[in-house]
Write a protein that holds these residues in place. Structure first.
Motif, short mmCIF file in Angstrom:
data_model
loop_
_atom_site.label_atom_id
_atom_site.label_comp_id
_atom_site.label_asym_id
_atom_site.label_seq_id
_atom_site.Cartn_x
_atom_site.Cartn_y
_atom_site.Cartn_z
N GLY A 92 0.81 -1.21 0.00
CA GLY A 92 0.00 0.00 0.00
C GLY A 92 0.84 1.25 0.00
O GLY A 92 0.54 2.23 -0.71
N LEU A 93 1.91 1.26 0.80
CA LEU A 93 2.78 2.43 0.82
C LEU A 93 3.52 2.58 -0.51
O LEU A 93 3.67 3.69 -1.02
CB LEU A 93 3.78 2.34 1.98
N ALA A 94 3.98 1.47 -1.08
CA ALA A 94 4.67 1.54 -2.38
C ALA A 94 3.75 2.16 -3.44
O ALA A 94 4.18 3.01 -4.24
CB ALA A 94 5.13 0.16 -2.81
N ASP A 95 2.49 1.76 -3.46
CA ASP A 95 1.54 2.35 -4.41
C ASP A 95 1.35 3.83 -4.14
O ASP A 95 1.28 4.64 -5.08
CB ASP A 95 0.19 1.63 -4.32
N ALA A 96 1.27 4.20 -2.86
CA ALA A 96 1.09 5.61 -2.52
C ALA A 96 2.30 6.43 -2.95
O ALA A 96 2.16 7.58 -3.41
CB ALA A 96 0.85 5.75 -1.02
N VAL A 97 3.50 5.87 -2.83
CA VAL A 97 4.71 6.58 -3.27
C VAL A 97 4.69 6.75 -4.79
O VAL A 97 5.06 7.81 -5.32
CB VAL A 97 5.98 5.82 -2.81
N ARG A 98 4.25 5.73 -5.51
CA ARG A 98 4.18 5.86 -6.98
C ARG A 98 3.21 6.97 -7.39
O ARG A 98 3.51 7.77 -8.29
CB ARG A 98 3.73 4.53 -7.59
N LYS A 99 2.07 7.04 -6.73
CA LYS A 99 1.10 8.09 -7.04
C LYS A 99 1.68 9.46 -6.72
O LYS A 99 1.48 10.43 -7.47
CB LYS A 99 -0.19 7.86 -6.26
N LEU A 100 2.40 9.56 -5.61
CA LEU A 100 3.04 10.81 -5.25
C LEU A 100 4.07 11.21 -6.30
O LEU A 100 4.14 12.37 -6.73
CB LEU A 100 3.70 10.68 -3.87
N ALA A 101 4.90 10.25 -6.71
CA ALA A 101 5.92 10.53 -7.72
C ALA A 101 5.29 10.98 -9.04
O ALA A 101 5.77 11.92 -9.70
CB ALA A 101 6.80 9.30 -7.93
N ASP A 102 4.20 10.34 -9.43
CA ASP A 102 3.51 10.76 -10.66
C ASP A 102 2.98 12.18 -10.52
O ASP A 102 3.09 12.99 -11.47
CB ASP A 102 2.35 9.80 -10.96
N ARG A 103 2.42 12.49 -9.38
CA ARG A 103 1.87 13.83 -9.18
C ARG A 103 2.96 14.89 -9.21
O ARG A 103 2.76 16.01 -9.72
CB ARG A 103 1.10 13.88 -7.85
#
Length: 577
Positions: A91-102
């Motif tokens: 879950g955290l890895a996915d959240a980091v990916r979304k943050l990086a995309d943003r």
């Protein structure tokens, strides 16, 4: 690769200094930046978060820190490795990916899985308290090693998120990836594990919580910098900090952290058992300590597992007793409360009274004229420790001892957690590296294992010759640092020169330790001798009850147990004073 690997730390616990991530990225050269967010209590906190929200279970602070610093890390080519994934690394890895995309920052994010054994171990042993039934586990997690992290980094990950790994794995994993170490490189791995243990608690190795803090300029200790280790291909390391940051790195601060939350000479981990009795420390310049000579052995055949469960419900009342006749006041209110304890939905399974004599004669303030009488109750049933009990205490306000008052209004009680350590066979744990593209790489078990055994006590140095002594605090000649491991505590004690060590090694036996700390007299105390560090390490079994979350004593994590020991008086040779 053969170059030095610079690994820094930006977090020693969930709630550590928020700005540390930025400070470490901007303060000097780094290759890898780590963060340790997990502790026994943290796993329980995250488990309770997950009960409210199945998508939770990780350290949200890390995401906020990363939002400020992800671009910096990318610009400086610094890889980030954290265990902030807690109970939900995916879950955290996915959240980091979304943050990086943003943010528009290109970064590959990988994570490590396999530690979560909650579904496989849903229930645990019954509590020892009468009437307690087994409760399901909120979080049962194996401590994984560093090779899952290494696999992620070797495949090009810029950020690696883990759940429950050994704290030192955050450093040994990057070192194994950088230098190409394999599972059998035990001496090199042991050196990196020791470096990881030194970094894991952040500023605690750069002058924080240091016994001899009065030796240093207070301005240097106001804001200690976070540490880093320069790791060499042979596993040797130099512990230091960024230039111009606060704090101190010397043999004393490093010794203190080396002894923290350890036991005997064998420091067992998932990848290697490091021999702490082989560690050699030397000052390598201002704020630089060289760590070398570390030998490693094959790890144990089992993995440690931490299990957090709800232990029941707890409530507390603190009565304030002021002025004269403190003991008789305490006896009166205890006898009055017995009626409530026996009738309020049945007597609680556990009732504990503690009279804390903080009062002093002819005191200049009311607070220093007062003592505290603490009543703590626990029971599986919330109603047995609820408002009926604390309300009964308040009903005594006009009918008990003179000066009656309590520290807080009555409450309904709250659930408390229990931490239990266990061990499982390695083949029951599926350690995997999960890459940014979804590929899963199984992490093989080490080629060899070795059953953990105690190291025989080494020969002691010759005692000091007889001479005059003076009654004085132990802390004038010895440092100490203490901490918790489940229900046990450790107290590491070290001397700063050879003469003090000759005296300490003979004087501070396990029996003497019990005499100096009366709360430990009925407990098992095991002494371990580490001559190369001029140190003794005491493990006090059961002093913390069922662990920090159970709040069994005044200092539930034993953080100040060592300072209490240093404050105790005994006969010390005048030559040392």
């Amino acid at each position: 690769m053969t170059g030095v690997l610079r690994v820094g730390n930006a977090s020693g616990f969930y709630g550590d200094r928020f700005d540390a991530l930025r400070e470490m990225l901007t303060g000097g050269e780094l290759d890898v930046l780590t963060g340790d967010y997990l502790a026994e209590l943290t796993m329980l906190i995250l488990a309770r978060d997950r009960l409210k929200d199945p998508a939770a279970g990780y350290a949200r602070t890390f995401l906020r820190q990363l939002e400020e610093c992800l671009g910096l890390a990318h610009e400086r080519s610094v890889r980030i490795v954290v265990n902030a994934g807690g109970l939900n690394p995916a879950g955290l890895a996915d959240a980091v990916r979304k943050l990086a995309d943003r943010l528009g920052v290109p970064v590959r994010v990988a994570h490590v899985e396999g530690d979560d054994l909650t579904a496989a171990h849903p229930a645990g042993p019954d509590s020892a308290r009468p009437g307690q039934t087994a409760t399901g586990s909120l979080a049962t997690h194996a401590y994984l090693g560093g090779f899952g992290i290494a696999a992620c980094l070797r495949e090009g990950a810029g950020i690696v998120v883990t759940g429950r790994v050994s704290d030192a794995a955050l450093v040994s994993g990057p070192a194994a990836a950088h230098f190409g170490w394999g599972p059998g490189d035990y001496d090199r791995l042991a050196g990196a594990v020791v470096a990881g243990h030194l970094l894991e608690c952040g500023a605690q190795v750069t002058g924080g919580n240091y016994a001899f803090f009065t030796d240093h300029d207070p301005d240097r200790l106001r804001r200690p910098g976070f540490p880093l280790a320069e790791i060499h291909p042979d596993g040797t390391a130099v512990v230091t900090k960024h230039p111009g940051t606060g704090g101190v790195v010397d043999v004393g601060t490093v010794t203190a952290q080396l002894l923290y939350e350890t036991a005997g000479a064998r420091y067992a981990g998932p990848d290697v058992t490091a021999r702490l009795d082989t560690v050699r420390l030397s000052q390598d310049g201002p704020d630089r300590v060289r760590v070398e000579g570390v030998r490693g052995e094959a790890p144990p055949p089992t993995l440690k597992v931490g299990r957090n469960r709800l232990g029941g419900h707890r409530n507390e009342v603190a009565f304030v007793l002021t002025g004269l006749d403190v003991e008789r006041k305490a006896a009166l209110v205890r006898s009055q409360m017995e009626d409530a304890l026996g009738t309020a939905d049945g007597r609680p399974a556990e009732v504990r009274w503690d009279l804390v004599r903080t009062d002093r004669p002819d005191a200049p303030t009311e607070e220093t004229a007062s003592a505290l009488l603490r009543l703590v109750v626990r029971d599986p049933r919330p109603e047995a420790v609820g408002r009926a009990l604390t309300g009964a205490a308040v009903e005594l306000a006009l009918a008990s001892y003179p000066g009656f008052h309590v520290l807080a209004p009555p409450g309904k009680g709250s659930p408390y957690g229990v931490f239990e350590a266990a061990y499982v066979p390695r083949d029951g744990v599926a350690h995997e590296a999960v890459l940014d593209d979804g590929r899963r790489l199984p992490v093989p078990a080490p080629p060899d294992t070795r059953v953990l055994a105690a190291v025989p006590e080494p020969p002691l140095p010759a005692p000091l010759p007889p001479g005059p002594v003076r009654r004085a605090p132990l802390g004038l000649v010895a440092g100490a640092r203490s901490g918790d491991k489940g229900g046990d505590a450790n107290v590491g004690v070290w001397a700063r020169d050879d003469d003090a060590w000759r005296w300490l090694a003979h004087e501070l036996t396990a029996d003497r330790f019990r005499d100096l700390l009366p709360e430990t007299r009925a407990l098992t105390v095991v002494r371990h001798v580490l001559p190369a560090l001029r140190a003794l390490n005491f493990v006090v079994e059961g002093v913390l009850g069922e662990g920090v979350a159970a709040q069994a004593r005044f200092d539930p994590q034993a953080k100040a147990l060592g300072e209490w020991l240093r404050s105790r008086h005994l006969d010390i040779p005048e030559a040392l004073l």
